[in-house]
Design an enzyme around this catalytic site. Structure first.
Site, PDB file in Angstrom:
ATOM      1  N   THR A   1       0.938  -0.601   0.204  1.00 16.04           N
ATOM      2  CA  THR A   1      -0.040  -0.073   0.283  1.00 16.04           C
ATOM      3  C   THR A   1       1.050   1.159  -0.147  1.00 16.04           C
ATOM      4  O   THR A   1       0.494   2.351  -0.587  1.00 16.04           O
ATOM      5  CB  THR A   1      -0.917   0.137   1.005  1.00 16.04           C
TER       6      THR A   1
ATOM      7  N   TYR B   1       4.946 -12.827   4.194  1.00 11.96           N
ATOM      8  CA  TYR B   1       3.692 -12.186   3.589  1.00 11.96           C
ATOM      9  C   TYR B   1       3.507 -13.170   2.230  1.00 11.96           C
ATOM     10  O   TYR B   1       3.839 -13.269   1.275  1.00 11.96           O
ATOM     11  CB  TYR B   1       4.363 -10.638   3.103  1.00 11.96           C
TER      12      TYR B   1
ATOM     13  N   LYS C   1       1.075 -12.087   7.211  1.00 10.26           N
ATOM     14  CA  LYS C   1       0.072 -11.910   6.555  1.00 10.26           C
ATOM     15  C   LYS C   1      -0.074 -11.614   6.104  1.00 10.26           C
ATOM     16  O   LYS C   1       0.486 -12.154   4.969  1.00 10.26           O
ATOM     17  CB  LYS C   1       0.614 -10.395   6.604  1.00 10.26           C
TER      18      LYS C   1
END
Length: 254
Positions: A49, A133, A157
């Site tokens: 992001t 991730y 995550k």
């Protein structure tokens, strides 16, 4: 389960740029502090992001340093992925020196020996927790559920948005933390007993993300609407954040 750095919702932070594309570390840090004041439990800097693929290593350090200083009361994670273990390890060491409390590392896009990759990352991290991730193809390669418990990581995550995969991660019987990266699964993840969530929507609607985690159905629907509207056009999330908070809407990606 070993003690997690935090529980509940965290923000996958947008990095703010000026009109010429330069990083604005002070403004980014101020936005992070605003979200922490709203109740978010942790901050991820330099994730997907944050347009991490466009950042130099020096810019990564500057952003982590600024956010760490602005948010003294919560864990600060740093994205530190790389296309091979040497690059990732160097970024992990830099993040640690900048004051990060943990690092988030995706596997290389082209795969390879995940055990050796994360062993090098964990060695570079020292006592710093490493989160794997999983967000292919946006950020690196996949982290298969069936090898997750064998990796030298403290948690994961998972931004896939796959509720079945999330459930499988929670049933592994390992001591790692499980964080959802999907805003659509906030209430579901909290209900199932996930450790927390790290979501981009928290840049825009932090209060609703917190309430959705606590299984407020109306808040979850508001998060879904905000995310859907923000994703309707390229740069929509940053534009929406700018409209609410007066931050810079400029992007490097796209």
């Amino acid at each position: 389960m070993t003690a997690a750095l935090w529980q509940g919702p965290a923000v996958a932070l947008v990095n703010l740029f000026d009109a010429d594309g330069g990083i604005d570390a002070p403004a980014t840090a101020a936005h992070a502090a605003r979200l922490v004041a709203a109740g978010l439990r942790a901050v991820l800097v330099n994730g997907s992001t944050g347009e991490a693929s466009t950042l130099t290593d020096a810019e990564r350090v500057a952003l982590v340093t600024a956010v760490r200083e602005a948010c003294p009361g919560v864990p600060v994670l740093a994205g530190a992925s790389g296309e091979w273990r040497g690059q990732a390890a160097a970024r992990v060491r830099s993040a640690a020196q900048a004051g990060a409390d943990a690092v988030l590392v995706a596997p290389p896009r082209l795969g390879g020996d995940l055990g050796a990759f994360y062993a090098a990352v964990a060695e570079a991290a020292g006592s710093l927790p490493v989160l794997a991730y999983h967000f292919p193809p946006v950020a690196g390669g996949p982290v298969p559920v069936d090898v997750l418990a064998t990796l030298p990581v403290s948690g994961i995550k998972d931004s896939s948005g796959d509720p079945v995969r999330l459930g499988a991660e929670l049933q592994l019987g390992w001591d790692g933390a499980v964080y959802s990266g999907a805003a659509a699964l906030l209430g579901y993840a909290g209900w199932l007993g996930a450790t927390g969530a790290i979501v981009a929507a928290a840049n825009l609607v932090p209060e609703d993300c917190l309430a959705a985690w606590d299984r407020d159905a109306a808040a979850q629907l508001r998060v879904l609407r905000a995310e859907r509207e923000a994703k309707a056009a390229p740069g929509g999330l940053k534009a929406a954040v700018a409209a609410r908070y007066g931050t810079s809407p400029f992007r490097r990606e796209g």
